[in-house]
Design an enzyme around this catalytic site. Structure first.
Site, PDB file in Angstrom:
ATOM      1  N   PHE A  57       0.863  -1.180   0.000  1.00  9.76           N
ATOM      2  CA  PHE A  57       0.000   0.000   0.000  1.00  9.76           C
ATOM      3  C   PHE A  57       0.902   1.234   0.000  1.00  9.76           C
ATOM      4  CE2 PHE A  57      -2.714   3.235   1.974  1.00  9.76           C
ATOM      5  CZ  PHE A  57      -3.849   3.099   1.202  1.00  9.76           C
ATOM      6  N   ARG A 111     -12.691  -4.525  -7.037  1.00  6.94           N
ATOM      7  CA  ARG A 111     -12.481  -5.181  -5.740  1.00  6.94           C
ATOM      8  C   ARG A 111     -13.827  -5.384  -5.044  1.00  6.94           C
ATOM      9  NH1 ARG A 111      -8.384  -2.861  -1.629  1.00  6.94           N
ATOM     10  NH2 ARG A 111     -10.093  -1.379  -1.428  1.00  6.94           N
ATOM     11  N   TYR A 164     -11.264   0.283  10.877  1.00 12.12           N
ATOM     12  CA  TYR A 164     -12.464   0.743  10.169  1.00 12.12           C
ATOM     13  C   TYR A 164     -12.850  -0.169   9.011  1.00 12.12           C
ATOM     14  CZ  TYR A 164      -8.695   2.964   7.443  1.00 12.12           C
ATOM     15  OH  TYR A 164      -7.545   3.210   6.733  1.00 12.12           O
ATOM     16  N   LYS A 165     -12.108  -1.234   8.779  1.00  8.02           N
ATOM     17  CA  LYS A 165     -12.471  -2.179   7.716  1.00  8.02           C
ATOM     18  C   LYS A 165     -13.288  -3.312   8.322  1.00  8.02           C
ATOM     19  CE  LYS A 165      -8.199  -1.070   5.178  1.00  8.02           C
ATOM     20  NZ  LYS A 165      -8.760  -0.182   4.154  1.00  8.02           N
ATOM     21  N   ASP A 200       1.573  -5.586   8.697  1.00 11.60           N
ATOM     22  CA  ASP A 200       0.414  -4.729   8.469  1.00 11.60           C
ATOM     23  C   ASP A 200      -0.800  -5.645   8.321  1.00 11.60           C
ATOM     24  OD1 ASP A 200      -1.662  -3.215   7.332  1.00 11.60           O
ATOM     25  OD2 ASP A 200      -0.279  -1.870   6.309  1.00 11.60           O
TER      26      ASP A 200
END
Length: 428
Positions: free
Chosen positions: A157, A400, A251-252, A226
């Site tokens: 990322f 996605r 938050y995912k 991560d």
């Protein structure tokens, strides 16, 4: 896509998918958890005629939990109480009386079982990016001085890459990007630490946390993980793998809300050596002593920096209630079954050659998302969203779809594939 629009007599392949989705949803042990989230009605999985925006707009299929999880029903009442009573009435007294001061560690201990960690090793606060910086610089500081190299996934990322480069400049180390699959083999006598993604954000590929950690340790390097795209979607075993440090967002798949604070894991035996590059008054051994010299706190609080972000912390605390009593083995089983079923539906319904999965078929290498290579991915996802199927895309050509086992139905997977097929046919 002829089956849904003009089904022959008898049970067609499409009808078979509908029947299977229904049976799978009926037998799903996690199905009752869906009612604990604020979601639109699922809408009809099988419209009688051709798909159109008005018809597909009857409810939303939400497949973007890998970017922002859905709101759980317990959050608003909790925040209402926090704002009206704890802040509005108790005010400053809430730091002690309502437990605000210890919230970063207390909530860290609630997340700990979801990442395979014993209590006392996680602290919640700051963003993922800030915690990556803390963890990576601290890892380098723990390494012997002669180790001058930091490894990072070449396709990580972007922020992780930016921070790794900054950490290398700050510490006088060399940053070496390598393909994720090659990080274990690339570690050598010069490697101080490696920053590794548990699940690749583009493809959904799952990397072997235990094996990579062991290989890095064998080379004398530290592993910084991560977990943003794995925690809450599949079992994570930080302690069992001997991972050194880890970070992740909430938050995912943990559904903590937009901008919810991230967490930092520091293995217990490393905590006395954890030298944060961002020491703050909240990580001081005596924060209210206001001493001029910094003396780090003991344990997980060393990872704190400044005043905790109380409103978002307590929203996360309420969101974590959904996880009470949830079996992560069931979460993983459903994640794999959902993604398998979606891929099967795509293969059956989408015109041949128009999309291609870049997500691994092997369960041991798959997270909880499916990424499809597709021409005009941005346009296609825009049309999907207009028709009530919400995923996202990554340039230049990846669609996605994130499958959150706590609230995604098999009927949702089927409907998403059917609408995708109609959109793809319409762009032919």
């Amino acid at each position: 896509m002829s089956e849904p629009h003009g089904r022959p007599a008898g049970l067609s392949p499409y009808d078979g998918l509908v029947a299977r989705a229904s049976a799978l949803d009926t037998g799903d042990p996690l199905a009752p958890l869906r009612d604990r989230f604020m979601l639109d009605p699922a809408g009809p999985a099988v419209p009688a005629g051709p798909a159109d925006p008005a018809q597909d707009g009857n409810g939303t299929v939400y497949l973007d939990g890998n970017s922002l999880g859905a709101l759980s029903t317990g959050v608003l009442p909790r925040l209402t109480d926090v704002v009206n009573r704890e802040w509005g009435e108790l005010r400053i007294r809430s730091w002690e009386e309502s437990g605000w001061w210890t919230a970063p560690e207390r909530i860290g201990d609630r997340i700990a079982p979801l990442v395979g960690a014993a209590p006392g090793q996680l602290v919640v606060g700051d963003s993922t990016s800030v915690n990556v910086f803390k963890a990576l610089v601290a890892a380098v500081r723990m390494a012997p001085a002669e180790r001058t190299e930091i490894l990072v996934d070449a396709d990580t990322f972007p922020t992780d890459g930016y921070i790794a480069a900054s950490a290398a400049r700050l510490t006088g180390h060399t940053l070496r990007p390598v393909p994720a699959a090659g990080i274990a083999a690339a570690a050598g006598p010069q490697t101080a630490a490696a920053l590794v993604n548990h699940v690749d954000y583009r493809t959904g590929r799952l990397h072997d946390l235990a094996a990579v950690t062991a290989a890095l340790h064998a080379a004398g390097a530290l592993a910084v993980w991560d977990l943003c795209h794995s925690a809450g979607a599949l079992p994570v075993a930080l302690d069992a793998a001997g991972a050194d440090l880890a970070v992740g967002c909430t938050y995912k798949y943990l559904n903590g809300g937009p901008g919810a604070p991230a967490y930092l894991y520091v293995r217990r035996d490393l905590q006395p050596r954890f030298d944060s590059p961002l020491p703050g008054w909240n990580s001081h051994a005596d924060p209210f002593g206001m001493a001029g010299d910094f003396q780090p706190a003991q344990g997980a609080p060393r990872g704190r920096v400044g005043t905790p972000e109380i409103l978002s912390l307590l929203a996360l605390d309420a969101a974590l209630d959904v996880w009470d009593g949830v079996d992560l083995a069931e979460v993983r089983a459903k994640s794999l079954a959902l993604t398998d079923f979606f891929l099967e539906c795509v293969a059956a319904l989408v015109p041949a050659g128009r999309v291609a999965s870049v997500t691994p078929q092997a369960h041991a290498e798959r997270g909880s998302q499916v990424s499809l290579r597709c021409a005009d991915a941005g346009k296609v996802m825009g049309e999907l969203t207009a028709r009530g199927v919400v995923g996202d895309y990554r340039r230049p050509d990846l669609l996605r779809f994130g499958f959150t086992p706590l609230y995604t139905r098999y009927a949702d997977a089927l409907r998403a594939a059917r609408v995708l097929a109609d959109v793809i046919e319409g762009t032919a």
